[in-house]
Design a protein around this motif. Sequence first.
Motif, PDB file in Angstrom:
ATOM      1  N   THR A   7     -17.062   2.693  -1.333  1.00  0.00           N
ATOM      2  CA  THR A   7     -15.683   3.086  -1.612  1.00  0.00           C
ATOM      3  C   THR A   7     -14.917   1.875  -2.119  1.00  0.00           C
ATOM      4  OG1 THR A   7     -15.826   4.693   0.192  1.00  0.00           O
ATOM      5  CG2 THR A   7     -13.620   4.176  -0.639  1.00  0.00           C
ATOM      6  N   TRP A   8     -14.009   2.114  -3.061  1.00  0.00           N
ATOM      7  CA  TRP A   8     -13.148   1.045  -3.581  1.00  0.00           C
ATOM      8  C   TRP A   8     -11.693   1.437  -3.393  1.00  0.00           C
ATOM      9  CZ3 TRP A   8     -17.665   2.578  -5.821  1.00  0.00           C
ATOM     10  CH2 TRP A   8     -18.650   1.597  -6.024  1.00  0.00           C
ATOM     11  N   ARG A   9     -10.868   0.419  -3.191  1.00  0.00           N
ATOM     12  CA  ARG A   9      -9.441   0.658  -2.937  1.00  0.00           C
ATOM     13  C   ARG A   9      -8.619  -0.431  -3.627  1.00  0.00           C
ATOM     14  NH1 ARG A   9      -6.636  -0.354   3.024  1.00  0.00           N
ATOM     15  NH2 ARG A   9      -4.613  -1.064   2.235  1.00  0.00           N
ATOM     16  N   ILE A  10      -7.493  -0.019  -4.242  1.00  0.00           N
ATOM     17  CA  ILE A  10      -6.578  -0.969  -4.895  1.00  0.00           C
ATOM     18  C   ILE A  10      -5.147  -0.632  -4.474  1.00  0.00           C
ATOM     19  CG2 ILE A  10      -5.794  -1.961  -7.075  1.00  0.00           C
ATOM     20  CD1 ILE A  10      -8.334  -0.816  -8.376  1.00  0.00           C
ATOM     21  N   ASP A  11      -4.447  -1.590  -3.854  1.00  0.00           N
ATOM     22  CA  ASP A  11      -3.013  -1.440  -3.573  1.00  0.00           C
ATOM     23  C   ASP A  11      -2.248  -1.835  -4.833  1.00  0.00           C
ATOM     24  OD1 ASP A  11      -3.848  -0.826  -1.054  1.00  0.00           O
ATOM     25  OD2 ASP A  11      -3.272  -2.731  -0.149  1.00  0.00           O
ATOM     26  N   THR A  12      -1.368  -0.961  -5.327  1.00  0.00           N
ATOM     27  CA  THR A  12      -0.778  -1.193  -6.646  1.00  0.00           C
ATOM     28  C   THR A  12       0.710  -1.504  -6.623  1.00  0.00           C
ATOM     29  OG1 THR A  12      -0.461   1.182  -6.975  1.00  0.00           O
ATOM     30  CG2 THR A  12      -2.522   0.234  -7.771  1.00  0.00           C
ATOM     31  N   VAL A  13       1.258  -1.855  -5.466  1.00  0.00           N
ATOM     32  CA  VAL A  13       2.648  -2.324  -5.436  1.00  0.00           C
ATOM     33  C   VAL A  13       2.643  -3.815  -5.741  1.00  0.00           C
ATOM     34  CG1 VAL A  13       4.698  -2.675  -4.023  1.00  0.00           C
ATOM     35  CG2 VAL A  13       3.404  -0.564  -3.813  1.00  0.00           C
ATOM     36  N   GLY A  14       3.358  -4.234  -6.769  1.00  0.00           N
ATOM     37  CA  GLY A  14       3.397  -5.649  -7.127  1.00  0.00           C
ATOM     38  C   GLY A  14       3.334  -5.827  -8.632  1.00  0.00           C
ATOM     39  N   THR A  15       3.438  -7.087  -9.063  1.00  0.00           N
ATOM     40  CA  THR A  15       3.428  -7.398 -10.492  1.00  0.00           C
ATOM     41  C   THR A  15       2.151  -8.106 -10.920  1.00  0.00           C
ATOM     42  OG1 THR A  15       4.599  -9.479 -10.025  1.00  0.00           O
ATOM     43  CG2 THR A  15       5.938  -7.563 -10.578  1.00  0.00           C
ATOM     44  N   ASP A  16       1.324  -8.551  -9.969  1.00  0.00           N
ATOM     45  CA  ASP A  16       0.085  -9.249 -10.310  1.00  0.00           C
ATOM     46  C   ASP A  16      -1.062  -8.599  -9.531  1.00  0.00           C
ATOM     47  OD1 ASP A  16      -1.654 -11.057 -11.411  1.00  0.00           O
ATOM     48  OD2 ASP A  16      -1.198 -12.658  -9.993  1.00  0.00           O
ATOM     49  N   ILE A  17      -1.465  -7.407  -9.969  1.00  0.00           N
ATOM     50  CA  ILE A  17      -2.453  -6.614  -9.230  1.00  0.00           C
ATOM     51  C   ILE A  17      -3.835  -6.958  -9.767  1.00  0.00           C
ATOM     52  CG2 ILE A  17      -3.186  -4.287  -8.607  1.00  0.00           C
ATOM     53  CD1 ILE A  17      -0.260  -3.437  -9.330  1.00  0.00           C
ATOM     54  N   ARG A  18      -4.648  -7.603  -8.940  1.00  0.00           N
ATOM     55  CA  ARG A  18      -5.988  -8.024  -9.337  1.00  0.00           C
ATOM     56  C   ARG A  18      -7.049  -7.722  -8.280  1.00  0.00           C
ATOM     57  NH1 ARG A  18      -5.842 -11.919 -13.640  1.00  0.00           N
ATOM     58  NH2 ARG A  18      -3.728 -12.622 -14.114  1.00  0.00           N
ATOM     59  N   GLN A  19      -6.655  -7.522  -7.015  1.00  0.00           N
ATOM     60  CA  GLN A  19      -7.627  -7.381  -5.938  1.00  0.00           C
ATOM     61  C   GLN A  19      -8.170  -5.946  -5.851  1.00  0.00           C
ATOM     62  OE1 GLN A  19      -5.716  -8.800  -2.340  1.00  0.00           O
ATOM     63  NE2 GLN A  19      -6.516 -10.849  -2.659  1.00  0.00           N
ATOM     64  N   GLY A  52       0.787  -1.221   0.000  1.00  0.00           N
ATOM     65  CA  GLY A  52       0.000   0.000   0.000  1.00  0.00           C
ATOM     66  C   GLY A  52       0.823   1.276   0.000  1.00  0.00           C
ATOM     67  N   LYS A  53       2.102   1.177  -0.345  1.00  0.00           N
ATOM     68  CA  LYS A  53       2.909   2.411  -0.432  1.00  0.00           C
ATOM     69  C   LYS A  53       2.299   3.358  -1.442  1.00  0.00           C
ATOM     70  CE  LYS A  53       7.466   4.357  -1.294  1.00  0.00           C
ATOM     71  NZ  LYS A  53       7.360   5.267  -0.144  1.00  0.00           N
ATOM     72  N   TYR A  54       1.854   2.822  -2.578  1.00  0.00           N
ATOM     73  CA  TYR A  54       1.061   3.632  -3.492  1.00  0.00           C
ATOM     74  C   TYR A  54      -0.097   2.815  -4.019  1.00  0.00           C
ATOM     75  CZ  TYR A  54       4.785   1.720  -6.561  1.00  0.00           C
ATOM     76  OH  TYR A  54       5.709   0.929  -7.187  1.00  0.00           O
ATOM     77  N   GLY A  55      -1.144   3.524  -4.416  1.00  0.00           N
ATOM     78  CA  GLY A  55      -2.352   2.842  -4.838  1.00  0.00           C
ATOM     79  C   GLY A  55      -3.383   3.843  -5.326  1.00  0.00           C
ATOM     80  N   VAL A  56      -4.655   3.405  -5.377  1.00  0.00           N
ATOM     81  CA  VAL A  56      -5.736   4.258  -5.848  1.00  0.00           C
ATOM     82  C   VAL A  56      -7.001   3.918  -5.068  1.00  0.00           C
ATOM     83  CG1 VAL A  56      -6.215   2.642  -7.737  1.00  0.00           C
ATOM     84  CG2 VAL A  56      -7.084   4.966  -7.872  1.00  0.00           C
ATOM     85  N   TRP A  57      -7.758   4.953  -4.679  1.00  0.00           N
ATOM     86  CA  TRP A  57      -9.044   4.738  -4.012  1.00  0.00           C
ATOM     87  C   TRP A  57     -10.056   5.718  -4.604  1.00  0.00           C
ATOM     88  CZ3 TRP A  57     -11.689   8.034  -0.474  1.00  0.00           C
ATOM     89  CH2 TRP A  57     -11.014   9.208  -0.128  1.00  0.00           C
ATOM     90  N   MET A  58     -11.329   5.361  -4.597  1.00  0.00           N
ATOM     91  CA  MET A  58     -12.313   6.175  -5.295  1.00  0.00           C
ATOM     92  C   MET A  58     -13.732   5.877  -4.813  1.00  0.00           C
ATOM     93  SD  MET A  58     -10.721   3.984  -7.988  1.00  0.00           S
ATOM     94  CE  MET A  58     -10.733   2.214  -7.729  1.00  0.00           C
ATOM     95  N   ARG A  59     -14.635   6.822  -5.156  1.00  0.00           N
ATOM     96  CA  ARG A  59     -16.076   6.621  -5.012  1.00  0.00           C
ATOM     97  C   ARG A  59     -16.726   6.988  -6.346  1.00  0.00           C
ATOM     98  NH1 ARG A  59     -15.605   9.786   0.161  1.00  0.00           N
ATOM     99  NH2 ARG A  59     -14.963   8.264   1.719  1.00  0.00           N
ATOM    100  N   ASP A  60     -17.901   6.436  -6.580  1.00  0.00           N
ATOM    101  CA  ASP A  60     -18.583   6.636  -7.854  1.00  0.00           C
ATOM    102  C   ASP A  60     -19.415   7.919  -7.788  1.00  0.00           C
ATOM    103  OD1 ASP A  60     -19.958   6.480 -10.224  1.00  0.00           O
ATOM    104  OD2 ASP A  60     -20.476   4.356 -10.018  1.00  0.00           O
ATOM    105  N   PRO A  61     -19.095   8.945  -8.606  1.00  0.00           N
ATOM    106  CA  PRO A  61     -19.884  10.176  -8.582  1.00  0.00           C
ATOM    107  C   PRO A  61     -21.281   9.996  -9.185  1.00  0.00           C
ATOM    108  CG  PRO A  61     -18.250  10.269 -10.331  1.00  0.00           C
ATOM    109  CD  PRO A  61     -17.954   9.023  -9.547  1.00  0.00           C
ATOM    110  N   LYS A  62     -21.481   8.907  -9.933  1.00  0.00           N
ATOM    111  CA  LYS A  62     -22.812   8.576 -10.460  1.00  0.00           C
ATOM    112  C   LYS A  62     -23.122   7.125 -10.117  1.00  0.00           C
ATOM    113  CE  LYS A  62     -23.334  11.910 -14.196  1.00  0.00           C
ATOM    114  NZ  LYS A  62     -23.699  12.121 -15.622  1.00  0.00           N
TER     115      LYS A  62
END
Length: 489
Positions: free
Chosen positions: A270-282, A250-260
């Motif tokens: 709310t959705w969250r994705i941890d993007t450190v790694g080579t096989d990012i699917r969760q 989780g050093k870097y990643g992306v989180w968001m909510r749907d405006p529509k």
Amino acid sequence: MPAVQLLLLACLVWSAGARTAQLWKANDRSGQCQYTFKVASPNESSCPEQGQTMSALQDLQRDSSEQRAALESTKARLSSLEALLHRLILGQATGPWEAQEGLEKELGTLRREREQLETQNRELETTYNNLTRDKSALEEEKRQLETENEDLARRLESSSQELAKLKVQCPQAHSMSQDVPLGSREVSKWNVENLDFQELKSELTEVPAARILKESVSGHSGSEEGGSGCGELVWVGEPVTLRTAETITGKYGVWMRDPKATYPYTQETTWRIDTVGTDIRQVFEYDRISQFAQGYPSKVHVLPRRLESTGAVVYQGSLYFQGASSRTVIRYELSTETLKAEKEIPGAGYHGQFPYSWGGYTDIDLAVDETGLWVIYSTEAAKGAIVLSKLNPENLELERTWETNIRKQSVANAFIICGTLYTVSSYSSPEATINFAYDTSTGSSKALTIPFKNRYEYSSMIDYNPLEKKLFAWDNFNMVTYDIRLSRM
């Protein structure tokens, strides 16, 4: 003694070891025939006494009796075995069948134990393979981070050289920037539209503080209610930390909510994705903001395709993301957990060709504003300048494209508000700025110096949420928001 017995006795003596024997035959005084023989003993120097001879004969008889008894016992056992065999053949014996059943049970137990051992062996092999794969993945991530660090060092050195050249070429402008107090600088009189890239103007133009206060909506974030909700960005507030990632992924990643948001989701989902790694699917999903803050996901999506970078967004019930090692944008419908569309962005750089200045394979960045879905990228034809395209959210077709004069690798991140692209000067400086704006309605750009704080000094994702009128960011393990102010239209 009859002659035959004498002959037998002589043969026995001969076989016992004597090799010399003499036999005589003659009539005695009474006229009877007598046989006489003489044999030399090989072991005895003199003849034993009569008592000793009888003792030896008794020993021989006893040994013979014992051997006969042993022979009879053997015969008895053999007879018993023959009878048992006969009974087994005829199926009349019951005891051996019970023994056989016991043997079969024991054999079954041994087979089960063998199967358990084989299962344990397979599990150990699987665990070993998983550990080996994880080790390889970590080594690959380490190499990737080392490469990114080297790239950052080179870019920093290049930026320093460009800054030194700019100061030499523009001594008057540099002197002006040092002498005039912050917040009261006037716009440079340069013909900025003739410059190749907007970063050359970042030190020369600032928005005066008085103008910001005059144009902003007094005392409120965003714009006045009841209006269009659009305007020019004039102020960004202090970051508010909502959540901190627990692990290195989780050093870097992306989180968001749907405006529509669409059913079954709400404005709180709310959705969250941890993007450190080579096989990012969760993709972690949280029904309520409180669950997000506490770190208790209500659901975890596993994407059928690997994701790359921190450019994902959620819009109208779908997750939009860049496929790993490709220029393909993918639409994943969250409620049905299926891929609905994918589109290759023509000529877009990917996997480190035209990322933001912090790296992270951020070549393709998706964004959402009041007007819809966007993609931010660059191409060889644009020579590394930022290109904007408006996307159809259903089929991902490109509806319209704009090419700016802002070099993508010179800015740390970008977002879109009301059809205007804004860029951030640094991902690591605590006192960064919103340094450029490109208006798609006019096709023109300008430099800005709106203060922007990287509290944790490593912002890897900055997106705008048009419903909440806030900036969402991921800053060095921390998920934060920023209030903003827009000027009246």
